[in-house]
Design a protein around this motif. Structure first.
Motif, PDB file in Angstrom:
ATOM      1  N   ILE A 436       1.000  -1.138   0.085  1.00 16.65           N
ATOM      2  CA  ILE A 436      -0.220   0.020   0.025  1.00 16.65           C
ATOM      3  C   ILE A 436       0.804   1.166  -0.063  1.00 16.65           C
ATOM      4  O   ILE A 436       1.897   1.155   0.699  1.00 16.65           O
ATOM      5  CB  ILE A 436      -0.808  -0.052   1.313  1.00 16.65           C
ATOM      6  CG1 ILE A 436      -1.939   1.129   1.082  1.00 16.65           C
ATOM      7  CG2 ILE A 436      -0.372  -0.099   2.622  1.00 16.65           C
ATOM      8  CD1 ILE A 436      -3.124   1.059   2.112  1.00 16.65           C
ATOM      9  N   THR A 437       0.461   2.278  -0.957  1.00 19.42           N
ATOM     10  CA  THR A 437       1.423   3.557  -0.766  1.00 19.42           C
ATOM     11  C   THR A 437       0.272   4.563  -0.026  1.00 19.42           C
ATOM     12  O   THR A 437      -0.806   4.579  -0.355  1.00 19.42           O
ATOM     13  CB  THR A 437       1.661   3.827  -2.398  1.00 19.42           C
ATOM     14  OG1 THR A 437       0.555   3.972  -2.959  1.00 19.42           O
ATOM     15  CG2 THR A 437       2.720   2.893  -2.919  1.00 19.42           C
ATOM     16  N   ALA A 438       1.023   5.447   0.570  1.00 17.46           N
ATOM     17  CA  ALA A 438       0.523   6.597   1.216  1.00 17.46           C
ATOM     18  C   ALA A 438       1.556   7.930   1.275  1.00 17.46           C
ATOM     19  O   ALA A 438       2.813   7.688   1.072  1.00 17.46           O
ATOM     20  CB  ALA A 438      -0.102   6.211   2.325  1.00 17.46           C
ATOM     21  N   ASP A 439       1.034   8.983   1.686  1.00 14.28           N
ATOM     22  CA  ASP A 439       1.933  10.221   1.778  1.00 14.28           C
ATOM     23  C   ASP A 439       2.622  10.020   3.033  1.00 14.28           C
ATOM     24  O   ASP A 439       3.410  10.940   3.158  1.00 14.28           O
ATOM     25  CB  ASP A 439       1.194  11.157   1.354  1.00 14.28           C
ATOM     26  CG  ASP A 439       0.150  11.836   2.238  1.00 14.28           C
ATOM     27  OD1 ASP A 439      -0.123  11.010   3.141  1.00 14.28           O
ATOM     28  OD2 ASP A 439      -0.545  12.747   2.056  1.00 14.28           O
ATOM     29  N   SER A 485      -1.213  -3.717  -5.070  1.00 11.94           N
ATOM     30  CA  SER A 485      -1.691  -2.942  -4.234  1.00 11.94           C
ATOM     31  C   SER A 485      -3.031  -3.362  -3.592  1.00 11.94           C
ATOM     32  O   SER A 485      -4.051  -3.863  -4.540  1.00 11.94           O
ATOM     33  CB  SER A 485      -1.887  -1.693  -4.999  1.00 11.94           C
ATOM     34  OG  SER A 485      -2.518  -0.594  -3.988  1.00 11.94           O
ATOM     35  N   VAL A 486      -3.135  -3.232  -2.164  1.00  9.93           N
ATOM     36  CA  VAL A 486      -4.510  -3.469  -1.629  1.00  9.93           C
ATOM     37  C   VAL A 486      -5.459  -2.399  -1.943  1.00  9.93           C
ATOM     38  O   VAL A 486      -6.647  -2.835  -1.489  1.00  9.93           O
ATOM     39  CB  VAL A 486      -4.340  -3.653  -0.101  1.00  9.93           C
ATOM     40  CG1 VAL A 486      -3.028  -4.799   0.041  1.00  9.93           C
ATOM     41  CG2 VAL A 486      -3.595  -2.419   0.525  1.00  9.93           C
ATOM     42  N   ALA A 487      -5.047  -1.242  -2.556  1.00  6.10           N
ATOM     43  CA  ALA A 487      -5.889  -0.216  -2.663  1.00  6.10           C
ATOM     44  C   ALA A 487      -6.282  -0.171  -4.148  1.00  6.10           C
ATOM     45  O   ALA A 487      -7.096   0.769  -4.452  1.00  6.10           O
ATOM     46  CB  ALA A 487      -5.637   1.166  -2.051  1.00  6.10           C
ATOM     47  N   MET A 550      -4.129   5.398 -12.036  1.00  5.77           N
ATOM     48  CA  MET A 550      -3.301   6.189 -11.266  1.00  5.77           C
ATOM     49  C   MET A 550      -3.622   5.994  -9.900  1.00  5.77           C
ATOM     50  O   MET A 550      -4.973   6.293  -9.719  1.00  5.77           O
ATOM     51  CB  MET A 550      -2.888   7.585 -11.770  1.00  5.77           C
ATOM     52  CG  MET A 550      -2.095   8.430 -10.950  1.00  5.77           C
ATOM     53  SD  MET A 550      -2.027  10.025 -11.571  1.00  5.77           S
ATOM     54  CE  MET A 550      -1.282   9.970 -13.207  1.00  5.77           C
ATOM     55  N   SER A 551      -2.732   5.848  -8.759  1.00  6.52           N
ATOM     56  CA  SER A 551      -3.317   5.650  -7.454  1.00  6.52           C
ATOM     57  C   SER A 551      -3.734   7.267  -7.041  1.00  6.52           C
ATOM     58  O   SER A 551      -3.013   8.231  -7.573  1.00  6.52           O
ATOM     59  CB  SER A 551      -2.304   5.204  -6.515  1.00  6.52           C
ATOM     60  OG  SER A 551      -1.082   6.132  -6.306  1.00  6.52           O
ATOM     61  N   ALA A 552      -4.300   7.139  -5.943  1.00  3.54           N
ATOM     62  CA  ALA A 552      -4.854   8.671  -5.752  1.00  3.54           C
ATOM     63  C   ALA A 552      -3.790   9.424  -5.032  1.00  3.54           C
ATOM     64  O   ALA A 552      -3.556  10.596  -5.052  1.00  3.54           O
ATOM     65  CB  ALA A 552      -5.895   8.290  -4.515  1.00  3.54           C
TER      66      ALA A 552
END
Length: 631
Positions: A436-439, A485-487, A550-552
């Motif tokens: 998972i990617t996040a800021d 990605s889980v999202a 594209m991811s958020a």
């Protein structure tokens, strides 16, 4: 000749740096001599290179050397060279300013603790200014090769607020630096002391470092008229490994990298066969301040048959290994090689490929046999190495094996989990490596997308570095296992779900069809679709992007950087067992239903780090619903 003399002010940063060095580096005084000798060596290297295409620059004086002398009566120490020299403008650029990026960040990290600040100053590179540690006045006289004798330049300063600059006659090319020593620095007026410092720090310099021989007369050390070469003056990299001590490797690194700290590791190799070359490559122990500057210089010096050709040869090391320092000496390239030839040279491509393999092998050895050192490396350069899979397809798998991540297994922000570690802990029947990617790490760690994975004990890699979005787009699998990605996309845990769970899920989807359609109609253009979730156990809703979209997080990063990014409509997934969704399902008032549905969407957006287009409406809806609670 215009004998102009002017007084100019230092940059504010130079003033600060001078004061810090004088007070913080007093316990490492010897390094000033290493720095000045290193600069003199660089000046001679540059003359040799420019002289390849214009031999007149040697001015009938082709024997390059560095000379050191001292005068006890005048209390001066002089370092001179017959290298390239400097013009008036070059003196202003190189001496009057700090020509480095990252200056502001450097000063922001200073703590006031002398020991810590000394290490920071060393990381920044002390260079010429280190001479003020022992001198209260410095006189520098220089003339650039190719200029006539009346174009000499004299620079003088006491290291306070300003310096003077004047035009003088200087018959010989090159640079002479006279240090007027401070009180208490008489040890640098000793033949023994100076020679011991040279042999400790500068023995590897390829030019002869010359001093007058001394002899003892009436108990006093007295210089004679006879010259003696103090250093070995042989290219350290050309010597056999067994003939080079660890201390010599370390001191050569400090010279070639202009670094104050010891290197983390190095690799010394002689390659024979189709291409013949020697490489001595170092991994530093810390990141320079300009590591992320696109205009920064690279760290590899190119020699051909011991003759310096090019500083910072970017064609010899890819961007993702831009932290590597060292020397490559080829036996096969033409001496008058140009940057244009470098860019279209098969020999250079082969040297680059071989050098990359040596560096990756060095890092693999650290990871396998010195894990503490590898942690140190990763903390300094991990984000840069993550650029590798997208840049170097041929070595993608090797680079991927060197990557480290935070994960739900440790549940801390320490990036210590390798992809090999992850695969070793995969559940029976698990087919993908989940990410998972996040800021931010907190946003990744607490993402609602992880709920089903935490419940089932399935590990997820938590990616929160900015470069992780680039990495995710370029690293699709490792060791035959896809990274997923889980999202993104519909979640199918396959063999990780039993039949009872799949049946319950199907029943929930059928039961919630009317609610799903009603929410979809209410939200309209805000969503791509609405569906019952597989992912959530505690949260009422989450947002998911399409498998190929594209991811958020990437969309937000691009927009924050001022780049155009397509707006991706997310899919809203609802948790049928959550009380809010149950409440929504029983709401008959259309206006109140719209408020609930929009609130559900907006809190899902906030939970993944997004921003609301209309925060005021969100607050109004929330307040309206809170007001309905029983008193």
């Amino acid at each position: 000749m215009s004998a102009t003399k002017e007084t100019l002010g230092f940059q504010a940063e130079v003033k600060q740096l001078l004061q810090l060095m004088i007070h913080s580096l007093y316990s490492n005084k010897d390094i000033f001599l290493r720095e000045l000798i290193s600069n003199a060596s660089d000046a001679s290297d540059k003359l040799r290179f420019e002289g390849l295409s214009d031999s007149a620059l040697f001015e009938n004086d082709p024997e390059l050397k560095i000379r050191i002398a001292f005068d006890r009566e005048a209390r001066t120490l002089t370092i001179s060279d017959n290298g390239i020299g400097m013009s008036r403008q070059e003196v202003i650029e190189h001496i009057g300013t700090i020509a480095k990026s990252g200056t502001r960040e450097f000063f922001s990290q200073l703590s006031g603790d002398q020991k810590k600040d000394a290490a920071l100053i060393g990381q920044f590179g002390v260079g010429f200014y280190s001479a003020f540690i022992v001198a209260d006045r410095i006189t520098l006289t220089t003339r650039r090769a190719g200029f006539t004798s009346e174009h000499g330049v004299r620079w003088e300063s006491e290291g306070a607020g300003d310096y003077t600059l004047e035009t003088v006659a200087k018959p010989a090319r090159g640079t002479e630096i006279v240090l007027h020593l401070r009180e208490g620095e008489d040890e640098f007026l000793s033949d023994y002391k100076i020679k011991s410092v040279i042999r400790t720090y500068s023995d590897h310099i390829t030019l002869p470092i010359v001093m007058k021989k001394s002899e003892w007369k009436d108990g006093v050390e007295t210089p004679t008229d006879e010259d003696e070469t103090v250093n070995r003056a042989s290219a350290l990299w050309a010597r056999a490994k067994k003939d080079v001590s660890e201390e010599e490797y370390q001191e050569f690194y400090k010279h070639v990298a202009h670094d104050f700290e010891l290197p983390l590791a190095w690799s010394h190799n002689r390659v024979e066969g189709k291409q013949e070359y020697i490489s001595l490559l170092y991994v530093p122990s810390h990141a320079p301040f300009d590591l992320y500057d696109r205009e920064r210089r690279h760290g590899i010096k190119l020699y051909v048959r011991r003759v310096f050709i090019m500083d910072d040869a970017e064609q010899l090391m890819p961007q993702y290994l831009r932290f590597v320092r060292g020397v490559i000496d080829s036996a096969d390239l033409p001496l008058n090689i140009s940057r244009e030839i470098l860019q279209n040279s098969r020999d250079i491509d082969a040297i680059k490929a071989g050098s990359v393999k040596k560096v990756l092998g060095l890092l693999e050895d650290l990871a396998e046999n010195q894990p503490e050192k590898y942690v140190e490396f990763w903390n300094a350069f991990g984000k840069v190495l993550k650029e590798g899979p997208g840049e170097d397809y041929a070595n993608k798998e090797r680079i991927a094996a060197l990557l480290r991540f935070a994960s739900t297994h440790t549940d801390t922000d320490a990036q210590v989990v390798s992809l090999k570690d992850y695969i070793g802990r995969m559940k029976e029947g698990q087919e993908a490596i989940y990410t998972i990617t996040a800021d931010s790490f907190a946003a990744a760690q607490h993402s609602p997308h992880l709920e089903i994975f935490r419940k089932k004990g399935i590990e997820v890699l938590l990616l929160s570095d900015r470069v992780d979005e680039w990495l995710s787009g370029n690293l699709n699998e490792f060791d035959g296992k896809p990274l997923k990605s889980v999202a993104k996309g519909g979640l199918d845990l396959g063999a990780l779900e039993d039949e009872a769970e799949k049946t319950a899920q199907k029943e929930a989807e059928d039961a919630m069809k009317p609610l799903v359609e009603r929410i979809k109609t209410t939200l309209g253009e805000r969503v791509k679709d609405v569906r019952v979730t597989h992912r959530l156990t505690d949260s009422p809703a989450c947002l998911v992007t399409g498998e190929g979209d594209m991811s958020a997080n990437l969309e937000r990063l691009l927009k924050a950087a001022g780049q155009a990014a397509p707006t991706v409509k997310p899919t809203l997934e609802i948790n049928p067992s959550h009380a809010l969704v149950t409440r929504l399902n029983s709401e008959s008032d259309d206006a109140r239903f719209a408020d609930w549905a929009n609130l559900l969407f907006e809190q899902a957006l906030l939970a993944e780090g997004g921003q609301l287009d209309d925060p005021a409406s969100f607050v109004r809806r929330l307040n309206g619903l809170l007001a309905m609670l029983p008193g």
